[in-house]
Design a protein around this motif. Structure first.
Motif, PDB file in Angstrom:
ATOM      1  N   ALA A 350      -6.241   9.920  -8.307  1.00  0.00           N
ATOM      2  CA  ALA A 350      -6.117  11.314  -8.749  1.00  0.00           C
ATOM      3  C   ALA A 350      -5.246  12.105  -7.784  1.00  0.00           C
ATOM      4  CB  ALA A 350      -7.493  11.961  -8.882  1.00  0.00           C
ATOM      5  N   PHE A 351      -5.446  11.886  -6.479  1.00  0.00           N
ATOM      6  CA  PHE A 351      -4.636  12.600  -5.509  1.00  0.00           C
ATOM      7  C   PHE A 351      -3.179  12.163  -5.607  1.00  0.00           C
ATOM      8  CE2 PHE A 351      -2.519  13.087  -1.454  1.00  0.00           C
ATOM      9  CZ  PHE A 351      -2.784  14.409  -1.157  1.00  0.00           C
ATOM     10  N   ASN A 352      -2.945  10.870  -5.724  1.00  0.00           N
ATOM     11  CA  ASN A 352      -1.592  10.352  -5.852  1.00  0.00           C
ATOM     12  C   ASN A 352      -0.886  10.980  -7.056  1.00  0.00           C
ATOM     13  OD1 ASN A 352       0.308   8.313  -7.267  1.00  0.00           O
ATOM     14  ND2 ASN A 352       0.203   7.473  -5.195  1.00  0.00           N
ATOM     15  N   HIS A 353      -1.597  11.074  -8.166  1.00  0.00           N
ATOM     16  CA  HIS A 353      -1.011  11.663  -9.375  1.00  0.00           C
ATOM     17  C   HIS A 353      -0.698  13.137  -9.164  1.00  0.00           C
ATOM     18  CE1 HIS A 353      -0.213  12.258 -13.633  1.00  0.00           C
ATOM     19  NE2 HIS A 353      -1.029  13.296 -13.619  1.00  0.00           N
ATOM     20  N   GLN A 354      -1.599  13.858  -8.510  1.00  0.00           N
ATOM     21  CA  GLN A 354      -1.376  15.279  -8.256  1.00  0.00           C
ATOM     22  C   GLN A 354      -0.153  15.491  -7.366  1.00  0.00           C
ATOM     23  OE1 GLN A 354      -4.561  17.227  -6.171  1.00  0.00           O
ATOM     24  NE2 GLN A 354      -3.806  19.288  -6.626  1.00  0.00           N
ATOM     25  N   LEU A 355      -0.038  14.685  -6.307  1.00  0.00           N
ATOM     26  CA  LEU A 355       1.109  14.801  -5.417  1.00  0.00           C
ATOM     27  C   LEU A 355       2.398  14.418  -6.145  1.00  0.00           C
ATOM     28  CD1 LEU A 355       2.275  15.317  -2.609  1.00  0.00           C
ATOM     29  CD2 LEU A 355       1.695  12.952  -2.003  1.00  0.00           C
ATOM     30  N   TYR A 356       2.340  13.366  -6.953  1.00  0.00           N
ATOM     31  CA  TYR A 356       3.527  12.947  -7.707  1.00  0.00           C
ATOM     32  C   TYR A 356       3.991  14.048  -8.660  1.00  0.00           C
ATOM     33  CZ  TYR A 356       6.562  10.410 -10.899  1.00  0.00           C
ATOM     34  OH  TYR A 356       7.629  10.026 -11.670  1.00  0.00           O
ATOM     35  N   GLU A 357       3.068  14.668  -9.370  1.00  0.00           N
ATOM     36  CA  GLU A 357       3.439  15.746 -10.292  1.00  0.00           C
ATOM     37  C   GLU A 357       4.075  16.908  -9.552  1.00  0.00           C
ATOM     38  OE1 GLU A 357       3.301  15.998 -13.681  1.00  0.00           O
ATOM     39  OE2 GLU A 357       2.928  13.843 -13.591  1.00  0.00           O
ATOM     40  N   SER A 358       3.550  17.241  -8.380  1.00  0.00           N
ATOM     41  CA  SER A 358       4.119  18.330  -7.588  1.00  0.00           C
ATOM     42  C   SER A 358       5.537  18.003  -7.135  1.00  0.00           C
ATOM     43  CB  SER A 358       3.232  18.603  -6.375  1.00  0.00           C
ATOM     44  OG  SER A 358       3.814  19.578  -5.529  1.00  0.00           O
TER      45      SER A 358
END
Length: 420
Positions: A350-358
């Motif tokens: 979830a964190f990886n996805h959030q950082l990737y989207e940012s």
């Protein structure tokens, strides 16, 4: 009255030397929250400090006497006055312009203020250029921790104007906070107790854990003693494992050949590799240095974006769908060979996805992408010069250790408090 402000020695181990040389393993079951820019970071940190009941540990490279610095000062003074133990460690270069009055107000309230590698100005110029305390860590009540690249200054807020920095930090809750607390306390020179899981260097944990549960966090750091290459090695190891994608956003990008080669090799085997660099740097030399490497990377399929909205100050990366890192370390000679740095490695989807989207939003909406085919510009010559410069810089810790401003010392001194 006199108030004490301690001076911390350059790279001098604390009394508990064993704690200084320990590695920190992967800790499961953590909650990690991405904090983007001062708008998210400062409210979270300040609220945690206001709720503190026992202890606040703070390390920062920069603290300015602006609206952010004064708000922080007021919160720390109020905490100390209600009985919270407050230890503030500041870098002598980054915080060299703080006034005696500002520091005295903190010390008089009971805040333990420490200055890393202080040095008097020579002909009006600061001499402590190297081996900076570049970490940004806050730990409150050993229950919540913050780590990243954001300093305590108003230039991390958008209302600062065109020079406001784009940056990242994380808030960590869970077992990994014990490691961050142990580390911050040890680096402040305080006595700490070791516990199971804090291991000697010869038993160093892998930068890539074998189990893939979410919520895994590991603290890594760089010093000029036993942990010179830990952060660089973590990047190299993660890139060697990459199968799908890798995104690196870094303010100052001029790494050594081993890391450059791993970036290139990942792209060669089909990994989608993106680099986000400064397009409007606060230090022009950083842009010029990074561009020396463009041709070498572009020809093998690395996609390079230059962020052009405002200065990029972030130090973050992600690999595939669950590995990420956030911290204080740039990928340049200062961070990789001289400064005292700290990052966290994170295995969490979830964190990886959030950082990737940012980062993807940043690249898509606010960046200029370098063309894949550029006119040849003596890339081999540039790479050779860059290689030599980087490896000369790697020996600077030994060279600068001879300078008077950098001789190890732990010397408390008394500064005259101002009149109220």
């Amino acid at each position: 009255m006199n108030v004490a402000v301690e001076h911390i020695a350059t790279d001098q181990p604390p009394d508990d030397a064993k704690a200084r040389d320990l590695d920190y393993g992967w800790q499961p079951g953590n909650r990690i929250e991405l904090l983007e820019n001062g708008e998210a970071y400062f409210p979270a940190v300040f609220e945690a400090m206001r709720q503190a009941q026992r202890e606040i540990l703070l390390e920062t490279f920069i603290l300015f006497e602006d609206k952010v610095g004064h708000e922080l000062q007021g919160i720390l003074i109020e905490a100390a006055q209600r009985g919270v133990k407050v230890i503030v460690s500041l870098d002598g270069f980054g915080c060299g312009e703080l006034s005696p009055a500002f520091l005295s107000d903190l010390a008089e309230a009971g805040v333990a203020v420490q200055m890393f590698d202080p040095a008097a100005k020579l002909v009006g110029i600061r001499t402590n250029w190297f081996r900076r305390l570049h970490r940004k860590i806050v730990v409150v009540d050993a229950a919540v921790a913050f780590i990243g690249g954001i300093n305590f200054s108003a230039d991390h807020l958008s209302d600062f104007g065109p020079e406001a920095k784009q940056d990242y930090a994380v808030q960590v809750s869970g077992p990994a906070v014990a490691d961050l607390h142990h580390f911050a306390l040890a680096q402040s020179g305080r006595q700490v107790r070791t516990r199971r899981g804090w291991r000697r260097r010869q038993q160093r944990p892998s930068p890539w854990p074998t189990h893939t549960d979410d919520g895994l966090v590991r603290l890594i750091y760089r010093d000029n003693l036993q942990h010179r290459d830990d952060i660089e090695e973590a990047y190299i190891h993660a890139l060697s494992k990459a199968q799908k994608r890798a995104v690196i956003a870094n303010a100052y990008f001029f790494p050594g050949y081993r890391l450059l080669r791993e970036i290139r090799n990942a792209a060669r085997r089909g990994v989608q590799v993106q680099l986000i660099m400064q397009g409007q740097p606060d230090v022009l030399l950083a842009k010029l240095a990074a561009r020396m490497l463009y041709d070498y990377l572009l020809k093998d399929g690395v996609v390079i974006h230059e962020y052009c909205q405002r200065p990029l100050h972030g130090k973050v990366a992600l690999v595939d769908d669950d590995w990420s890192t956030v911290g204080s370390s740039n990928l340049d000679p200062l961070s990789l060979s001289l400064n005292l740095e700290a990052n966290v490695l994170i295995r969490d989807r979830a964190f990886n996805h959030q950082l990737y989207e940012s980062l993807e939003t940043l690249a898509r909406n606010h960046c200029k992408t370098m063309p894949e085919k550029r006119k040849p510009r003596l890339w081999l010559w540039r790479l050779t010069v860059g290689f030599l410069v980087f490896h000369v810089m790697r020996h600077f810790p030994a060279l600068t250790g001879w300078l008077p401003a950098h001789k190890p010392r732990l010397k408390p001194f008394e500064s005259q408090a101002h009149d109220h």
